[in-house]
Motif scaffolding. Sequence first.
Motif, PDB file in Angstrom:
ATOM      1  N   LYS A 191      37.317  37.400  37.427  1.00  0.00           N
ATOM      2  CA  LYS A 191      36.207  38.241  36.985  1.00  0.00           C
ATOM      3  C   LYS A 191      34.853  37.579  37.232  1.00  0.00           C
ATOM      4  O   LYS A 191      33.892  38.248  37.628  1.00  0.00           O
ATOM      5  CB  LYS A 191      36.365  38.586  35.507  1.00  0.00           C
ATOM      6  N   CYS A 192      34.772  36.263  37.016  1.00  0.00           N
ATOM      7  CA  CYS A 192      33.505  35.563  37.259  1.00  0.00           C
ATOM      8  C   CYS A 192      33.154  35.542  38.747  1.00  0.00           C
ATOM      9  O   CYS A 192      31.994  35.744  39.124  1.00  0.00           O
ATOM     10  CB  CYS A 192      33.564  34.142  36.713  1.00  0.00           C
ATOM     11  N   LEU A 193      34.153  35.314  39.589  1.00  0.00           N
ATOM     12  CA  LEU A 193      33.915  35.321  41.032  1.00  0.00           C
ATOM     13  C   LEU A 193      33.529  36.717  41.509  1.00  0.00           C
ATOM     14  O   LEU A 193      32.645  36.875  42.357  1.00  0.00           O
ATOM     15  CB  LEU A 193      35.152  34.816  41.772  1.00  0.00           C
ATOM     16  N   SER A 194      34.155  37.730  40.939  1.00  0.00           N
ATOM     17  CA  SER A 194      33.812  39.108  41.278  1.00  0.00           C
ATOM     18  C   SER A 194      32.380  39.428  40.851  1.00  0.00           C
ATOM     19  O   SER A 194      31.619  40.048  41.614  1.00  0.00           O
ATOM     20  CB  SER A 194      34.787  40.063  40.601  1.00  0.00           C
ATOM     21  N   ALA A 195      31.996  39.023  39.669  1.00  0.00           N
ATOM     22  CA  ALA A 195      30.628  39.253  39.188  1.00  0.00           C
ATOM     23  C   ALA A 195      29.620  38.521  40.064  1.00  0.00           C
ATOM     24  O   ALA A 195      28.552  39.054  40.385  1.00  0.00           O
ATOM     25  CB  ALA A 195      30.491  38.818  37.739  1.00  0.00           C
ATOM     26  N   ALA A 196      29.963  37.292  40.466  1.00  0.00           N
ATOM     27  CA  ALA A 196      29.071  36.534  41.351  1.00  0.00           C
ATOM     28  C   ALA A 196      28.917  37.241  42.695  1.00  0.00           C
ATOM     29  O   ALA A 196      27.811  37.300  43.257  1.00  0.00           O
ATOM     30  CB  ALA A 196      29.604  35.120  41.550  1.00  0.00           C
ATOM     31  N   ALA A 197      30.019  37.792  43.219  1.00  0.00           N
ATOM     32  CA  ALA A 197      29.944  38.526  44.487  1.00  0.00           C
ATOM     33  C   ALA A 197      29.054  39.751  44.354  1.00  0.00           C
ATOM     34  O   ALA A 197      28.248  40.042  45.250  1.00  0.00           O
ATOM     35  CB  ALA A 197      31.341  38.925  44.940  1.00  0.00           C
ATOM     36  N   ILE A 198      29.166  40.462  43.238  1.00  0.00           N
ATOM     37  CA  ILE A 198      28.321  41.639  43.018  1.00  0.00           C
ATOM     38  C   ILE A 198      26.854  41.233  42.953  1.00  0.00           C
ATOM     39  O   ILE A 198      25.989  41.885  43.554  1.00  0.00           O
ATOM     40  CB  ILE A 198      28.752  42.385  41.744  1.00  0.00           C
TER      41      ILE A 198
END
Length: 122
Positions: free
Chosen positions: A73-80
Amino acid sequence: ALCYAELGTMITKSGAEYSYLIEAFGSLVGYLYSWTTVMVLKPSSFAIITLSFAEYASAPFYPDCTPPLVVIKCLSAAAIVIITGVNCLSVKLARYVQNFFTAAKLIIIAVIVVAGIVLMAQ
């Protein structure tokens, strides 16, 4: 695809589905489709794409198990945040980034196809 091609030749307005729905069912249905697309469909598909990216990108760092959900989830948020930042900074930069990743995807597909052909030939 053929239906969209036929609709595109019959209804020459820009806007694709939005224009087709307005022509067929009126402005209320067109508005509801547009609102649903902007508020639900596009953000949820973007979230699914970034979650998939995060899962695959973090998998090599956890070879014996699945990555923790917090990491994904943190990596996904960073990508967004990064993608949104690039789009906010410059359209030209966003175009270069998109072209780079499209070329990378095509190169990876070509490598997979060539490797498959080589393995089949052996």
